[in-house]
Enzyme design. Structure first.
Site, mmCIF file in Angstrom:
data_model
loop_
_atom_site.group_PDB
_atom_site.id
_atom_site.type_symbol
_atom_site.label_atom_id
_atom_site.label_comp_id
_atom_site.label_asym_id
_atom_site.label_seq_id
_atom_site.Cartn_x
_atom_site.Cartn_y
_atom_site.Cartn_z
ATOM 1 N N HIS A 146 26.020 -19.363 72.762
ATOM 2 C CA HIS A 146 26.563 -20.543 72.076
ATOM 3 C C HIS A 146 26.148 -21.872 72.727
ATOM 4 C CE1 HIS A 146 28.998 -17.930 69.624
ATOM 5 N NE2 HIS A 146 29.713 -17.495 70.640
HETATM 6 ZN ZN LIG Z 1 31.305 -13.024 71.020
#
Ligand SMILES: [Zn+2]
Length: 387
Positions: A146
């Site tokens: 992320h």
């Molecule tokens: Zn995850």
């Protein structure tokens, strides 16, 4: 079968055995007493693998810690400076919190907040170099998919999968397949390579879950394949996804390298998703991808139940080395799992007996839902371009 010195001496051209990149930095590091990443993960894998005789020194590499200057292939110098300063000061200004996402509930200030992700990133950068002539590398601390160029995001401070792909490319791999079976969509990786036709991206993730990116219609330049799946994904459905989508796509793409993000949060026992796989599903993906490229890097990712993540990721190492996974763990290994604790803000979690006694879950087979079948068919229909 593990390779002996004799075999290496008699056959210098043989592929080296898989290598495990790890570090002791993860053993006592915590994002905070209430954060999902307060649990031990990589240290459990190292301890279990060693207790089972699966991790001789010759296969273990201590991860280097990346310098900030080595991370600018993806991250901004301003962000890297802010991250280092936050670690040194153990606090951030409101300005830094807003701009860089540091000092938030997801990405808190904690003791090793630069050193820990820089160690995982160092492993990914090193892996690209070590794989320049082929081979298999496992870095369970990696998979922080992320991370964004200028800000922390979703428990990730740096994006080591992006750095791994860049490193592989600098070291001779042109076409790279990135496969992500974490419960969450790899928004940072897709951001980095959305316009790169030489980076195939396949993600299977829970629909309508944070970060809510990864829609099935996002195709990038035709090389991005997002399969959102409804809660309750079972092993039978994952087998269909593997054989009808992932493997044909990767085989047709013909990669020089495969990076697998093997997050452990899509299993039933994980608190961060409502997917219901067993670890057998993950191991099947690990094994099936291996023959499809000369370079194979397997990363970790999510995984927030200390027992399920430790067992799953230790099994990944066994699969990569063709070790038989025992039905019942020997007492020393059971002792490692039995010593884990999982204290929450409100209560102490207690392990089920098989979380201590075994690595392998009972398979969680079930019906294949029409939505899964239809979405696999839709995405698989887009691969004709490479045939
Ligand atoms: Zn995850």
């Amino acid at each position: 079968m593990p390779m002996t010195d004799d075999m290496q001496a008699s056959d210098p051209g043989a592929t080296p055995p898989p290598r495990f990149i790890g570090s002791e930095i993860y053993r006592h590091s915590s994002y905070g007493s209430w954060h999902p990443l307060r649990v031990p993960r990589v240290s459990t894998v190292m301890d279990l693998a060693r207790s089972l005789g699966w991790l001789p020194p010759a296969q273990f590499i201590t991860s280097p810690r990346a310098k900030p200057s080595a991370l600018t292939g993806f991250h901004t110098p301003e962000y890297l400076s802010a991250l280092q300063a936050a670690e040194a000061m153990q606090e951030v200004t409101e300005d830094v919190r807003q701009r860089h996402g540091l000092g938030t509930p997801s990405n808190p200030v904690f003791k090793e907040m630069y050193r820990r992700p820089a160690t995982s990133a160092g492993a990914s950068l090193l892996a690209g170099e070590l794989l320049n002539h082929g081979g298999v590398i496992y870095s369970p601390a990696g998979g922080t998919h992320h991370g964004l160029p200028d800000r922390a995001n979703g428990f990730c401070y740096l994006n080591d999968p992006v750095l791994a792909i860049q490193s592989l490319r600098r070291n001779g791999a042109r076409r790279i397949a990135y496969v992500d079976i974490d419960a969450h969509h790899p928004d940072g990786v897709e951001y980095a390579f959305a316009d790169d036709p030489d980076t195939l991206q396949i993600s299977v993730h829970e629909e309508n879950r944070w970060p809510r990116t990864g829609q099935i219609g996002n195709a990038g330049k035709g090389q991005v394949f997002n399969l959102p799946v409804a809660s309750g994904l079972n092993d039978t459905e994952m087998r269909l996804i593997l054989h009808d989508l992932i493997l044909p796509l990767v085989a047709d793409f013909g990669p020089d390298a495969i990076v697998l993000q093997c997050g452990a949060d899509a299993v039933t026992e994980d608190p961060q998703s409502r997917l219901t796989l067993s670890n057998n599903a993950h191991w099947a993906v690990v094994a099936a991808l291996r023959p499809l490229a000369p370079r194979y890097l397997v990363l970790g990712g999510g995984g927030y139940n200390p027992w399920s993540v430790g067992r799953l990721w230790t099994g990944v190492w066994a699969i990569l080395n063709n070790y038989d996974i025992p039905d019942v763990l020997p007492p020393t290994a059971q002792g490692i799992l039995g010593a884990l604790t999982w204290a929450g803000p409100f209560r102490q979690h207690h392990p089920e007996p098989h979380w201590i006694a075994t690595l392998r879950d009972v398979p969680r087979d079930g019906p294949i839902r029409d939505s899964v079948r239809a979405n696999v068919r839709q995405l698989a229909g887009r691969r004709a371009v490479w045939r």
